[in-house]
Design a protein around this motif. Structure first.
Motif, PDB file in Angstrom:
ATOM      1  N   UNK A 145       0.802  -1.233   0.000  1.00 50.10           N
ATOM      2  CA  UNK A 145       0.000   0.000   0.000  1.00 50.10           C
ATOM      3  C   UNK A 145       0.831   1.277   0.000  1.00 50.10           C
ATOM      4  N   UNK A 146       2.155   1.179   0.183  1.00 49.91           N
ATOM      5  CA  UNK A 146       3.007   2.367   0.214  1.00 49.91           C
ATOM      6  C   UNK A 146       3.537   2.619  -1.194  1.00 49.91           C
ATOM      7  N   UNK A 147       2.848   3.498  -1.929  1.00 48.84           N
ATOM      8  CA  UNK A 147       3.115   3.703  -3.353  1.00 48.84           C
ATOM      9  C   UNK A 147       3.557   5.137  -3.605  1.00 48.84           C
ATOM     10  N   UNK A 148       4.530   5.274  -4.501  1.00 51.64           N
ATOM     11  CA  UNK A 148       5.024   6.580  -4.926  1.00 51.64           C
ATOM     12  C   UNK A 148       4.949   6.624  -6.448  1.00 51.64           C
ATOM     13  N   UNK A 149       4.294   7.654  -6.983  1.00 52.05           N
ATOM     14  CA  UNK A 149       4.154   7.772  -8.427  1.00 52.05           C
ATOM     15  C   UNK A 149       5.234   8.703  -8.964  1.00 52.05           C
ATOM     16  N   UNK A 150       6.213   8.097  -9.672  1.00 46.37           N
ATOM     17  CA  UNK A 150       7.382   8.816 -10.182  1.00 46.37           C
ATOM     18  C   UNK A 150       8.060   9.554  -9.033  1.00 46.37           C
ATOM     19  N   UNK A 151       8.285  10.862  -9.187  1.00 45.23           N
ATOM     20  CA  UNK A 151       8.921  11.636  -8.117  1.00 45.23           C
ATOM     21  C   UNK A 151       7.902  12.195  -7.131  1.00 45.23           C
ATOM     22  N   UNK A 152       6.632  11.802  -7.341  1.00 50.44           N
ATOM     23  CA  UNK A 152       5.567  12.319  -6.494  1.00 50.44           C
ATOM     24  C   UNK A 152       4.786  13.435  -7.156  1.00 50.44           C
ATOM     25  N   UNK A 153       5.026  13.651  -8.444  1.00 55.69           N
ATOM     26  CA  UNK A 153       4.338  14.742  -9.149  1.00 55.69           C
ATOM     27  C   UNK A 153       2.864  14.445  -9.372  1.00 55.69           C
ATOM     28  N   UNK A 154       2.506  13.155  -9.463  1.00 59.80           N
ATOM     29  CA  UNK A 154       1.110  12.768  -9.664  1.00 59.80           C
ATOM     30  C   UNK A 154       0.677  11.865  -8.529  1.00 59.80           C
TER      31      UNK A 154
END
Length: 325
Positions: A145-154
């Protein structure tokens, strides 16, 4: 190399009465060949907390996670023994399952020598076994459940565009998350599991350190290609990939797992977790010695033990199929 139990493989419509047997040398040879081939494909499995298969205790396996002790900042009173603390343990259970397959050959197994065709069959089913077990582990831990989309831009997978590629800043962001969660690395570094398409983008960074330049080549992980920002990366084409789930259903989204110690648990493949199963010519209902089979059977489960110990970075890639083609 440890060897596993080797038994005769029997289909439901075959009996197991036979006088045909494999020599101990051949059993060991086929056994180790399959295990070595399978291990070469267990990229995701290698970072899990290993748990032996329970003997005669049903289908459930138990993982135990011990919580950290709180700080003790109050002073001791002279001559007074303070109350101690009890370790707090979290127990997580998972139901193990069995998986397996086999191939059949005809009139090819020579009982006095190691037949090259059977050796090739063993290598093929060994690869199949390894990839199967590794995929089961991958899919279990890719559900974190700990997800980061790219650098956090989206903030969602379907917002990822072709421009959201893997970068050193994305890795830094994930490492920061693990550190803020007080997650220990493996030895001194965290680990990343990455697809070759995504590794291509990351390896262009000047801070990338290729595995060939390591001063200490000992202890290199299976599939390791290099490191950056205190993360040692292992590469596999089996890294999770979400087809057509990016922006406009035209972008494939790649999963890169950044992992700390104790993130997940897996069953061991040794000691019965993975077994070679050979049925030689003449075994079972085979009156004319026409059939031989060689197969594998695995007892396996993977379980996330600490969601905070793993970050899944989701990105596109320069080699996104829909962009390239």
């Amino acid at each position: 190399m440890m060897t596993m139990n080797l038994t005769l493989f029997a289909e439901a419509n075959l009996n197991t009465n036979t006088t045909a047997e494999l020599t101990a040398e051949m059993k060991t040879y086929y056994d180790t060949t399959l295990l070595e081939t399978a291990e070469a494909n267990l990229v995701h499995n290698q970072f899990g907390m290993k748990k032996p298969i329970p003997k005669n205790r049903g289908k459930m396996i138990e993982f135990r996670c011990f919580d950290d002790l709180p700080k003790k900042t109050d002073k001791l009173t002279e001559g007074v023994t303070p109350d101690g603390k009890k370790l707090s343990v979290t127990t997580l259970t998972a139901e193990i399952g069995q998986y397996g397959d086999y191939v059949a050959v005809s009139d090819m197994l020579d009982m006095t020598a190691i037949d090259p065709i059977i050796v090739q069959a063993t290598k093929k089913i060994g690869k199949q076994a390894g990839l199967t077990v590794d995929t089961l582990t991958r899919d279990a831990i890719a559900a974190g459940t700990q997800v980061q989309y790219a650098e956090g831009q989206v903030s969602a997978r379907n917002e990822i565009t072709a421009d959201h590629k893997m970068t050193i800043d994305a890795v830094r962001h994930a490492v920061r998350t693990l550190k803020n969660n007080n997650i220990d690395p493996f030895d001194t570094s965290y680990v990343g599991i990455i697809h070759p398409d995504v590794a291509y983008d990351l390896m262009s960074d000047p801070k990338w350190v290729n595995v060939k330049t390591y001063s200490d080549p000992e202890g290199i992980y299976l599939g390791e290609i290099g490191k950056i920002e205190n993360v040692r990366f292992v590469e596999t084409t089996e890294a999770k990939k979400f087809i057509n789930e990016g922006t406009g259903s035209s972008i494939d989204v790649y999963s890169t797992l950044i992992i700390g110690d104790g993130a997940y648990g897996v069953t061991e493949i040794e000691g019965g977790g993975l077994e070679t199963i050979v049925k030689p010519l003449g075994a079972g209902n085979d009156p004319l010695n026409q059939r031989a089979t060689i197969g594998w059977k695995a007892t396996h489960v993977a379980k996330i033990l600490n969601e905070k110990a793993m970050v899944r970075i989701e990105t596109a890639s320069t080699f996104n199929d829909h962009v390239k083609n």
